[in-house]
Design an enzyme around this catalytic site. Structure first.
Site, PDB file in Angstrom:
ATOM      1  N   GLU A   1       9.498 -15.193 -20.331  1.00  0.00           N
ATOM      2  CA  GLU A   1       9.620 -14.989 -18.883  1.00  0.00           C
ATOM      3  C   GLU A   1      10.499 -16.052 -18.247  1.00  0.00           C
ATOM      4  OE1 GLU A   1       5.559 -13.499 -17.232  1.00  0.00           O
ATOM      5  OE2 GLU A   1       5.106 -15.141 -18.601  1.00  0.00           O
TER       6      GLU A   1
ATOM      7  N   CYS B   1       7.252  -5.890 -21.339  1.00  0.00           N
ATOM      8  CA  CYS B   1       6.049  -5.467 -20.614  1.00  0.00           C
ATOM      9  C   CYS B   1       6.188  -5.669 -19.110  1.00  0.00           C
ATOM     10  CB  CYS B   1       4.809  -6.178 -21.142  1.00  0.00           C
ATOM     11  SG  CYS B   1       4.857  -7.951 -20.860  1.00  0.00           S
TER      12      CYS B   1
ATOM     13  N   ASP C   1       9.095 -11.889 -14.145  1.00  0.00           N
ATOM     14  CA  ASP C   1       9.342 -13.324 -13.978  1.00  0.00           C
ATOM     15  C   ASP C   1      10.687 -13.729 -14.560  1.00  0.00           C
ATOM     16  OD1 ASP C   1       7.265 -14.542 -12.481  1.00  0.00           O
ATOM     17  OD2 ASP C   1       5.886 -14.016 -14.083  1.00  0.00           O
TER      18      ASP C   1
ATOM     19  N   HIS D   1       0.823  -1.206   0.000  1.00  0.00           N
ATOM     20  CA  HIS D   1       0.000   0.000   0.000  1.00  0.00           C
ATOM     21  C   HIS D   1       0.852   1.248   0.000  1.00  0.00           C
ATOM     22  CE1 HIS D   1      -3.149  -2.737   1.682  1.00  0.00           C
ATOM     23  NE2 HIS D   1      -3.718  -2.175   0.653  1.00  0.00           N
TER      24      HIS D   1
HETATM   25  C1  PEP Z   1       6.327 -10.246 -15.994  1.00  0.00           C
HETATM   26  O1  PEP Z   1       6.536 -11.337 -15.462  1.00  0.00           O
HETATM   27  O2  PEP Z   1       7.225  -9.395 -16.218  1.00  0.00           O
HETATM   28  C2  PEP Z   1       4.966  -9.879 -16.394  1.00  0.00           C
HETATM   29  C3  PEP Z   1       4.724  -8.790 -17.088  1.00  0.00           C
HETATM   30  O3  PEP Z   1       3.968 -10.703 -15.958  1.00  0.00           O
HETATM   31  P1  PEP Z   1       3.346 -10.616 -14.467  1.00  0.00           P
HETATM   32  O4  PEP Z   1       4.034  -9.492 -13.761  1.00  0.00           O
HETATM   33  O5  PEP Z   1       1.903 -10.419 -14.626  1.00  0.00           O
HETATM   34  O6  PEP Z   1       3.731 -11.958 -13.947  1.00  0.00           O
HETATM   35 MG    MG Z   2       4.952 -12.815 -15.466  1.00  0.00          MG
END
Ligand code: PEP
Ligand code: MG
Length: 604
Positions: A465, A536, A489, A239
């Site tokens: 990932e 991403c 990940d 938070h």
């Molecule tokens: C990531 O692993 O970088 C990703 C974008 O997926 P999430 O954070 O939803 O696991």
């Molecule tokens: Mg991920």
């Protein structure tokens, strides 16, 4: 997981066994002295770190501030082994009423504050009020009183029971432990006729430092007086980080050694690199604040589209979790959506949503970015984001278990129906979304996903990932039209370090050169065949790292909507040659800190 979903906040997740008991009680007191030996947040005497000491934490919200430390007011002392005699049977109903009245008074006050606040602050306060009235914990406390415990001991024991459960559950649930302890402290203060614990209103602009901050502590903050936050615990999804982002103040979490810094000490918080500098040189700190302010102003005036100073085009996209988030991302210069985390729409569902319902939800997001690129990710369920209707197996190690695309192994219909829902949304909106699968480990998995996705008339891609996927990115690209690197990940699996662990924050840093090497390999594979490779993960939200990623060859960056402007603005200030030089310099290092420093020297 680093997001917050209010509906997941409650004392009784379905998987919890209410019979678990615990006696892990905590001591809490405050730091108050500004002498070199003072009392830490744990009540032990600690030495103040010498001037110039740089404490490392996890960057949560970018920006730099220089101000004196303030610490939250004291919380009720919670005994390790509460003693005292049991209450008489005839007094127990009265004690139960005293407790329920105290819990109701706490909830009422929180609700009133929620009504007077706005945005995430109001939501946090309302959720905490709801938690204070949660049926499961009220019942657990009443039962303890019924067994003869005085109300304070019953409250402590019942909350502790849930703290233990949530800690064992880990991930998202473990991040709620601070909320539970906050409710406990407020109800105990009410029972004892003491003022509610919380953050004092500073008389000069100050930096609030604490072991961790309860949501209600942070929700009412005045950003002109509390100019930055730093905590010893907490993750980037706590938070503290969420409220800091809303307030627009720098924030660093999981700062090692912060407890030893006394109230009144001048410190510099750098939320971009995650450091807290104790008693820095005043001129240096003031200049760093000015530079950061200039960058923030620049970000405010950046309107896109994404490109380097010499015109190399890089799409700057937003990560979203539903239609509302997509509409608010549309207010930023984001050129599209690089990651729609569909599983977050269904965290509280016990039954699988129908194809029509899914089509409606996905269509809502597509509508918000009509005519723009939108990348929809199929369900990344499992690990810290279990979905009830998936029926996850009981696993000792869920981060390495049946999650992401792997749920389709035992339950292929879920993926098929989701693709049907996406195809229906595409048809209805006239949009042509790209669709990607999470947690792909092998080219064969990519091929199977691509075949099925194409059969639904959709454009297939996969997330990178897992190190195995990065190493074979060229072979995966034989089957799909694009890749998107999930650095959260990818870092976790490359460094074998839990992304939620505050203790392992140095390892779970996407600046780790080993992670950068895997990104370089993936991006190179994309450039070789002319297929897009985006990022991403959270790495794309760090303006300096975003430039390095571009230098490594990625073609788009997708981050939280709040980070879009800062990333775009930074990129617009540097040339592609600088990005490449920064990438080479970072790749040549052996530590995350050196990689960061090497890139900064080129990009500054
Ligand atoms: C990531 O692993 O970088 C990703 C974008 O997926 P999430 O954070 O939803 O696991
Ligand atoms: Mg991920």
């Amino acid at each position: 997981m680093w997001f917050r979903n209010v509906d997941t906040v409650g004392f009784t997740p379905d998987c919890v066994d209410l019979s678990i008991d615990s006696c892990n009680l905590v001591h809490m007191s405050t730091t108050s002295s500004s002498t070199s030996l003072h009392s830490s947040a744990h009540g032990t005497d600690v030495a103040q770190p010498p001037a110039g000491t740089v404490l490392q934490g996890i960057p949560a919200v970018a920006g730099v501030q220089y101000a004196p430390v303030i610490r939250p007011g004291s919380r009720p002392h919670v005994d390790d082994a509460p003693t005292g005699s049991d209450i008489e049977e005839s007094d127990r109903p009265g004690e139960v009423s005293r407790f329920t009245a105290a819990a109701a008074a706490v909830a009422d006050r929180l609700r009133e504050r929620a009504a007077n606040a706005s945005g995430a602050a109001s939501e946090v306060l309302a959720t905490t009020a709801q938690l204070a009235q949660d049926r499961a914990w009220i019942a657990a406390t009443e039962k303890r009183i019924g067994d003869g415990n005085p109300a304070v001991r019953a409250v402590t024991g019942a909350v502790d029971q849930f703290v233990t459960m949530f800690t064992q559950l880990g991930g998202l649930m473990a991040e709620r432990v601070t909320d539970l302890r906050d409710i406990r402290d407020r109800v105990i203060a009410e029972l004892n006729g003491l003022p509610e614990p919380g953050v004092p209103v500073p008389t000069v602009p100050s930096i609030l430092c604490a072991e961790d901050l309860a949501p209600v502590d942070t929700a009412g903050l005045d950003a002109s007086l509390v100019v930055a936050l730093a905590t010893t615990l907490g993750g980037p999804t706590s938070h503290t980080a969420i409220i800091a982002r809303q307030l627009g103040i720098p924030c660093v979490v999981a700062v090692d050694g912060l407890d030893a810094v006394a109230a009144g000490t001048m410190i510099m918080v750098d939320g971009s690199v995650g450091t807290v500098t104790v008693s820095p040189d005043e001129a240096v700190a003031t200049q760093a604040v000015e530079v950061a302010r200039g960058e923030a102003d620049l970000a405010k005036s950046w309107n896109g589209p994404g490109a380097t100073a010499d015109g190399h085009v890089v799409a700057i996209l937003a990560n979203v979790q539903d239609g509302a988030a997509a509409r608010s991302a549309r207010e930023t210069p984001a050129e599209g959506i690089g990651l729609f985390r569909t599983e977050l729409c269904f965290l509280n569902r016990s039954t699988e949503p129908s194809v029509d319902e899914q089509a409606q939800i996905y269509g809502d997001v597509l509508d918000a970015f009509d005519g723009c690129k939108v990348v929809i990710r199929t369900l990344d369920a499992g690990s810290d984001k279990p979905l009830k209707f998936v029926g996850h197996p009981d696993e000792a190690n869920p981060a390495l278990g049946v999650r992401g695309i792997r749920i389709a192994l035992g339950n292929p219909g879920i993926l098929t129906r989701q693709l049907e829902g996406i195809a229906a949304a595409a048809k209805k909106t006239g949009h042509a979304p790209w669709v990607m699968a999470p947690m792909i480990a092998t080219p064969a998995e990519a091929e199977a996903f691509a075949t099925e996705t194409r059969a639904h008339g959709l454009v297939p891609g996969v997330m990178i990932e897992i190190p195995a996927a990065a190493l074979l990115a060229d072979r995966i690209l034989e089957h799909v039209d694009f890749l998107s690197i999930g650095t959260n990940d990818l870092t976790q699996y490359t460094m074998a370090a839990d992304r939620m662990s505050a203790e392992l924050a140095t390892l779970t840093d996407p600046w780790q050169p080993a992670v950068l090497a895997l990104i370089a390999m993936t991006a190179k594979a994309g450039v070789a065949v002319g297929k897009p490779v985006g990022v991403c993960g959270e790495a794309a939200a760090d303006p300096q790292l975003a430039c390095v990623l571009v230098g490594l060859g990625v073609s788009s960056l997708s981050a939280a909507a709040a980070a879009v402007s800062a990333v775009g603005a930074k990129l617009s200030q540097v040339t592609l040659a600088q990005c490449r030089q920064a990438a080479d310099a970072a790749l040549a290092t052996a530590t995350a800190a050196d990689a960061r420093a090497a890139a900064s020297a080129v990009l500054a």
